[in-house]
Design a protein around this motif. Structure first.
Motif, PDB file in Angstrom:
ATOM      1  N   ALA A 117      62.267  56.416 -14.093  1.00  0.00           N
ATOM      2  CA  ALA A 117      61.623  57.518 -14.807  1.00  0.00           C
ATOM      3  C   ALA A 117      60.127  57.257 -14.986  1.00  0.00           C
ATOM      4  O   ALA A 117      59.334  58.189 -15.142  1.00  0.00           O
ATOM      5  CB  ALA A 117      62.284  57.712 -16.164  1.00  0.00           C
ATOM      6  N   LYS A 118      59.740  55.980 -14.943  1.00  0.00           N
ATOM      7  CA  LYS A 118      58.328  55.615 -15.067  1.00  0.00           C
ATOM      8  C   LYS A 118      57.608  55.722 -13.726  1.00  0.00           C
ATOM      9  O   LYS A 118      56.378  55.684 -13.691  1.00  0.00           O
ATOM     10  CB  LYS A 118      58.196  54.196 -15.600  1.00  0.00           C
ATOM     11  N   GLY A 119      58.394  55.752 -12.640  1.00  0.00           N
ATOM     12  CA  GLY A 119      57.780  55.794 -11.309  1.00  0.00           C
ATOM     13  C   GLY A 119      58.779  55.446 -10.227  1.00  0.00           C
ATOM     14  O   GLY A 119      59.407  56.308  -9.638  1.00  0.00           O
ATOM     15  N   SER A 120      58.964  54.158  -9.984  1.00  0.00           N
ATOM     16  CA  SER A 120      59.913  53.726  -8.958  1.00  0.00           C
ATOM     17  C   SER A 120      60.439  52.347  -9.319  1.00  0.00           C
ATOM     18  O   SER A 120      59.892  51.668 -10.198  1.00  0.00           O
ATOM     19  CB  SER A 120      59.244  53.684  -7.578  1.00  0.00           C
ATOM     20  N   TRP A 121      61.509  51.947  -8.659  1.00  0.00           N
ATOM     21  CA  TRP A 121      62.098  50.622  -8.858  1.00  0.00           C
ATOM     22  C   TRP A 121      62.555  50.113  -7.501  1.00  0.00           C
ATOM     23  O   TRP A 121      63.147  50.866  -6.731  1.00  0.00           O
ATOM     24  CB  TRP A 121      63.261  50.691  -9.852  1.00  0.00           C
ATOM     25  N   PRO A 122      62.288  48.844  -7.156  1.00  0.00           N
ATOM     26  CA  PRO A 122      62.633  48.343  -5.810  1.00  0.00           C
ATOM     27  C   PRO A 122      64.136  48.308  -5.564  1.00  0.00           C
ATOM     28  O   PRO A 122      64.931  48.110  -6.489  1.00  0.00           O
ATOM     29  CB  PRO A 122      62.035  46.935  -5.804  1.00  0.00           C
ATOM     30  N   ARG A 123      64.484  48.493  -4.300  1.00  0.00           N
ATOM     31  CA  ARG A 123      65.880  48.433  -3.875  1.00  0.00           C
ATOM     32  C   ARG A 123      66.035  47.419  -2.748  1.00  0.00           C
ATOM     33  O   ARG A 123      65.086  47.160  -2.009  1.00  0.00           O
ATOM     34  CB  ARG A 123      66.377  49.820  -3.437  1.00  0.00           C
ATOM     35  N   ASP A 124      67.241  46.869  -2.636  1.00  0.00           N
ATOM     36  CA  ASP A 124      67.490  45.860  -1.612  1.00  0.00           C
ATOM     37  C   ASP A 124      67.768  46.530  -0.263  1.00  0.00           C
ATOM     38  O   ASP A 124      67.802  47.774  -0.176  1.00  0.00           O
ATOM     39  CB  ASP A 124      68.632  44.924  -2.044  1.00  0.00           C
ATOM     40  N   PRO A 125      67.948  45.752   0.807  1.00  0.00           N
ATOM     41  CA  PRO A 125      68.163  46.349   2.127  1.00  0.00           C
ATOM     42  C   PRO A 125      69.393  47.247   2.224  1.00  0.00           C
ATOM     43  O   PRO A 125      69.473  48.086   3.130  1.00  0.00           O
ATOM     44  CB  PRO A 125      68.286  45.120   3.040  1.00  0.00           C
ATOM     45  N   PRO A 129      69.657  49.007  -6.241  1.00  0.00           N
ATOM     46  CA  PRO A 129      68.483  48.590  -7.018  1.00  0.00           C
ATOM     47  C   PRO A 129      68.497  47.085  -7.289  1.00  0.00           C
ATOM     48  O   PRO A 129      69.547  46.492  -7.536  1.00  0.00           O
ATOM     49  CB  PRO A 129      68.608  49.391  -8.315  1.00  0.00           C
ATOM     50  N   ILE A 130      67.310  46.478  -7.229  1.00  0.00           N
ATOM     51  CA  ILE A 130      67.149  45.084  -7.615  1.00  0.00           C
ATOM     52  C   ILE A 130      67.512  44.934  -9.096  1.00  0.00           C
ATOM     53  O   ILE A 130      67.246  45.826  -9.908  1.00  0.00           O
ATOM     54  CB  ILE A 130      65.689  44.634  -7.380  1.00  0.00           C
ATOM     55  N   TYR A 131      68.106  43.818  -9.451  1.00  0.00           N
ATOM     56  CA  TYR A 131      68.509  43.570 -10.839  1.00  0.00           C
ATOM     57  C   TYR A 131      67.333  43.734 -11.796  1.00  0.00           C
ATOM     58  O   TYR A 131      66.315  43.059 -11.663  1.00  0.00           O
ATOM     59  CB  TYR A 131      69.103  42.169 -10.957  1.00  0.00           C
ATOM     60  N   PRO A 132      67.465  44.629 -12.782  1.00  0.00           N
ATOM     61  CA  PRO A 132      66.368  44.895 -13.709  1.00  0.00           C
ATOM     62  C   PRO A 132      66.554  44.265 -15.088  1.00  0.00           C
ATOM     63  O   PRO A 132      65.763  44.504 -15.994  1.00  0.00           O
ATOM     64  CB  PRO A 132      66.427  46.422 -13.838  1.00  0.00           C
ATOM     65  N   GLY A 133      67.627  43.475 -15.259  1.00  0.00           N
ATOM     66  CA  GLY A 133      67.987  43.017 -16.592  1.00  0.00           C
ATOM     67  C   GLY A 133      67.213  41.802 -17.076  1.00  0.00           C
ATOM     68  O   GLY A 133      66.326  41.280 -16.402  1.00  0.00           O
ATOM     69  N   GLU A 190      63.853  37.173  -0.832  1.00  0.00           N
ATOM     70  CA  GLU A 190      63.295  37.797  -2.027  1.00  0.00           C
ATOM     71  C   GLU A 190      63.559  39.294  -2.090  1.00  0.00           C
ATOM     72  O   GLU A 190      63.568  39.882  -3.180  1.00  0.00           O
ATOM     73  CB  GLU A 190      61.787  37.535  -2.113  1.00  0.00           C
ATOM     74  N   VAL A 191      63.807  39.932  -0.934  1.00  0.00           N
ATOM     75  CA  VAL A 191      64.025  41.383  -0.941  1.00  0.00           C
ATOM     76  C   VAL A 191      65.353  41.752  -1.600  1.00  0.00           C
ATOM     77  O   VAL A 191      65.596  42.930  -1.872  1.00  0.00           O
ATOM     78  CB  VAL A 191      63.965  41.967   0.488  1.00  0.00           C
ATOM     79  N   TRP A 192      66.195  40.763  -1.863  1.00  0.00           N
ATOM     80  CA  TRP A 192      67.487  41.028  -2.490  1.00  0.00           C
ATOM     81  C   TRP A 192      67.458  40.865  -4.005  1.00  0.00           C
ATOM     82  O   TRP A 192      68.428  41.203  -4.686  1.00  0.00           O
ATOM     83  CB  TRP A 192      68.555  40.105  -1.906  1.00  0.00           C
TER      84      TRP A 192
END
Length: 295
Positions: A117-125, A129-133, A190-192
């Protein structure tokens, strides 16, 4: 374990019936093993206790035998070796590269939604979504309290610390990646993000168990679909951390349906047993997947 001959493996999960995509991978492993005067192993990757069923496992044996594929016995079933994976997790924990997280899947989805909601969040291959916790920042007291509360728990790889310990990694690619990558390929684990290596209810994961099994079984050649190409980055990292041998990799193209989607159990792709019931022969299957009638 060191083998005088190349060792290949086909490692399906008994969570549905095999389709043409599985047939292609199994036959390709079989053909390559014969051409190299090597060995072919069959491994049953059945750690997903909620989806794996005995009838699917038996169907794997039936389908492969019908295709004319021979494999060595006994067959390794991952559910019989959970203690081995737990020991590997203990080693990684002792190195300081594992940490527990306690968010449920629903909580993680809410955290991702808030970030997006703030913009974007990275995702894996794979598109997840990458772990945000905040698991990595919990204090020992908080961890103890959460464990006692019965909260869902996952053990995650501290990706930044793990990469710091091992440095740059590569693997030898004998096939091709999704964008034509071949030869010496640089790993990018690192992409994971901080991947899960175990959960409270299942003390391992695909990433962990596959590298342990390949090492223990002396696998020298991993032949699998391009959908797992970038997973190899995580596997190389775990191999380096655990001091495991590194096989050669060959990722092959994926069979797709008329819409362009890869064949998958989750999409109810036509199974081998259905094709057999309709009168298809093993030669027909080889033709359908683009392999010669005789290896």
């Amino acid at each position: 374990m060191i083998s005088a001959h190349p060792v290949f493996r086909f490692a399906p999960s008994p969570n549905g019936y095999l389709h043409l995509g599985h047939a292609y991978s199994a036959l390709l492993n079989f053909d390559l093993a014969r051409q190299a005067d090597g060995r072919l192993l069959l491994r049953i990757e059945d750690i997903d206790v909620t989806r794996c069923r005995p009838e699917y496992e038996q169907a794997i044996y039936d389908d492969l035998a019908w295709l004319g594929i021979a494999w060595e016995t006994p067959v390794r079933r991952q559910s019989d070796h959970l203690d081995v994976y737990i020991a590997a997790c203990d080693r990684l924990a002792a190195m300081g590269v594992l940490y527990p997280s306690f968010e449920s899947r629903a909580e993680i989805a809410r955290l991702v939604a808030a970030e997006e909601a703030k913009g974007s969040w990275p995702r894996d291959p794979d598109g997840a979504p990458i772990y945000p916790g905040a698991g990595k920042s919990l204090s020992a007291t908080e961890v103890t309290a959460l464990k006692r509360s019965g909260a869902p728990m996952a053990l995650r790889l501290d990706m930044a610390e793990a990469i710091r310990r091992v440095g740059a990694l590569f693997w030898q690619e004998r096939g091709t990646g999704p964008d034509g990558e071949t030869g010496a390929v640089a790993a990018h684990p690192e992409v994971w993000g901080d991947v899960i290596l175990a959960r409270k209810e299942v003390p391992t994961s695909y990433h962990l168990s596959v590298v342990i099994d390949d090492a223990l079984q002396g696998v020298t050649d991993v032949v699998r679909g391009q959908d797992l190409f970038w997973s190899t980055s995580v596997h190389r990292l775990l191999q380096e951390l655990l001091g495991l041998p590194v096989p050669a990799y060959r990722h092959h193209g994926l069979l797709r349906d008329e819409t362009g989607a890869k064949l998958a159990k989750s999409l109810a792709s036509t199974s081998l047993r259905e094709l057999r019931a309709e009168g298809a022969t093993p030669v027909d299957i080889r033709r359908l997947v683009g392999l010669p009638s005789h290896p």
